[in-house]
Design an enzyme around this catalytic site. Sequence first.
Site, PDB file in Angstrom:
ATOM      1  N   ASP A  67     -22.769  -3.604  -4.605  1.00 63.29           N
ATOM      2  CA  ASP A  67     -22.644  -2.155  -4.776  1.00 63.29           C
ATOM      3  C   ASP A  67     -23.046  -1.695  -6.176  1.00 63.29           C
ATOM      4  O   ASP A  67     -23.266  -2.506  -7.076  1.00 63.29           O
ATOM      5  CB  ASP A  67     -21.195  -1.700  -4.469  1.00 63.29           C
ATOM      6  CG  ASP A  67     -20.144  -2.616  -5.108  1.00 63.29           C
ATOM      7  OD1 ASP A  67     -20.476  -3.323  -6.082  1.00 63.29           O
ATOM      8  OD2 ASP A  67     -19.000  -2.616  -4.643  1.00 63.29           O
ATOM      9  N   ASP A 136      -6.621  -1.176  -2.515  1.00 63.23           N
ATOM     10  CA  ASP A 136      -6.589  -0.456  -1.236  1.00 63.23           C
ATOM     11  C   ASP A 136      -7.213  -1.296  -0.109  1.00 63.23           C
ATOM     12  O   ASP A 136      -7.479  -0.788   0.971  1.00 63.23           O
ATOM     13  CB  ASP A 136      -7.291   0.910  -1.348  1.00 63.23           C
ATOM     14  CG  ASP A 136      -8.788   0.798  -1.636  1.00 63.23           C
ATOM     15  OD1 ASP A 136      -9.296  -0.341  -1.816  1.00 63.23           O
ATOM     16  OD2 ASP A 136      -9.464   1.846  -1.676  1.00 63.23           O
ATOM     17  N   HIS A 138     -10.185  -2.725  -0.044  1.00 65.04           N
ATOM     18  CA  HIS A 138     -11.637  -2.623   0.177  1.00 65.04           C
ATOM     19  C   HIS A 138     -12.379  -3.908  -0.190  1.00 65.04           C
ATOM     20  O   HIS A 138     -11.925  -4.693  -1.009  1.00 65.04           O
ATOM     21  CB  HIS A 138     -12.238  -1.418  -0.570  1.00 65.04           C
ATOM     22  CG  HIS A 138     -12.312  -1.542  -2.052  1.00 65.04           C
ATOM     23  ND1 HIS A 138     -12.403  -0.445  -2.884  1.00 65.04           N
ATOM     24  CD2 HIS A 138     -12.331  -2.627  -2.880  1.00 65.04           C
ATOM     25  CE1 HIS A 138     -12.479  -0.854  -4.138  1.00 65.04           C
ATOM     26  NE2 HIS A 138     -12.429  -2.164  -4.165  1.00 65.04           N
ATOM     27  N   GLU A 143     -14.187   1.719   1.483  1.00 66.48           N
ATOM     28  CA  GLU A 143     -12.842   2.247   1.336  1.00 66.48           C
ATOM     29  C   GLU A 143     -12.157   2.369   2.705  1.00 66.48           C
ATOM     30  O   GLU A 143     -12.828   2.279   3.737  1.00 66.48           O
ATOM     31  CB  GLU A 143     -12.930   3.621   0.659  1.00 66.48           C
ATOM     32  CG  GLU A 143     -13.636   3.620  -0.696  1.00 66.48           C
ATOM     33  CD  GLU A 143     -12.851   2.900  -1.793  1.00 66.48           C
ATOM     34  OE1 GLU A 143     -12.177   1.892  -1.511  1.00 66.48           O
ATOM     35  OE2 GLU A 143     -12.929   3.340  -2.947  1.00 66.48           O
TER      36      GLU A 143
HETATM   37  P1  PGA Z   1     -11.223  -6.095  -9.704  1.00 68.15           P
HETATM   38  O1  PGA Z   1     -11.917  -5.252  -8.550  1.00 68.15           O
HETATM   39  O2  PGA Z   1     -11.742  -7.480  -9.575  1.00 68.15           O
HETATM   40  O3  PGA Z   1     -11.645  -5.427 -10.964  1.00 68.15           O
HETATM   41  O4  PGA Z   1      -9.748  -6.029  -9.453  1.00 68.15           O
HETATM   42  C1  PGA Z   1     -11.952  -5.793  -7.266  1.00 68.15           C
HETATM   43  C2  PGA Z   1     -12.612  -4.824  -6.299  1.00 68.15           C
HETATM   44  O5  PGA Z   1     -12.394  -3.623  -6.412  1.00 68.15           O
HETATM   45  O6  PGA Z   1     -13.331  -5.309  -5.413  1.00 68.15           O
END
Ligand code: PGA
Length: 261
Positions: A67, A136, A138, A143
């Site tokens: 992404d 959350d 994802h 999302e």
């Molecule tokens: P993070 O993000 O490794 O910074 O916790 C994980 C994600 O949102 O996929």
Amino acid sequence: MEVIIQRDYEAMSSLAAQLVAELLNTKPNAVLGMATGSTPLGLYKELVRLHEQEQVDFSRVTTFNLDEYVGLNVTHPQSYHHFMHEHFFSHVNLPPQNINIPSGTTSNYPAFCQWYEKRIVECGGIDLQILGIGTDGHIGFNEPTSSLSSRTRLKTLSKQTIDDNARFFEKREDVPVYAITMGVGTILEARRLVLVASGKSKATAIAQAVEGPVTSMITASALQMHRDAIVIVDEAAAAGLKMREYYEFIYAAKPAAPRFT
Ligand code: PGA
């Protein structure tokens, strides 16, 4: 799904790096799916170390990132282009033309998303996709309520993700509202998925993804439908798992298990 609990972040990162290294040593021209965020940093650091020790070679590898934020230029310090170059690409011998990251500044998003999907197929599909997980639930920027068969497309970030990612920006309002992300369906087509999660803030999302129902409310739960998904967590991220003893039993017994290949 295989769930592997490691004692801490370092052990989680090094096991994930080992899986990537094993793939590259059996398939030097493998296609890797890359993820950003704080969690895979240790994994990238370990891969860089293995590369410096000449234990892994990226000269024939192709990569696709999950992404990118919409509206951030490739040189923006918070863009995922910048992140990947700073933490990984500039330290290994990956040919720049083999690096694919969604564009956050294209003038035609639908056409770009279609092209990205086509490019993955042209390169033979992703052999191993690295994933993190959001609080959350994802994967990528898929999302809650993202279709489990979604493809690469534009997504609006959830409030929770904007809050979580605000720590990287000067102020919350600076966090982009939109992102371009591989879809859940795109991710599920990778031949192997390796999800890493660390820390207690991820414990609920991990429990829901691994042991909850398959639901678009927790897009990481789609891993339950994949034939070769490996979830590597540290102790803190494993805190909500009910079947923990079983996962540990499986992992401990693994070396003696009958092999079919
Ligand atoms: P993070 O993000 O490794 O910074 O916790 C994980 C994600 O949102 O996929």
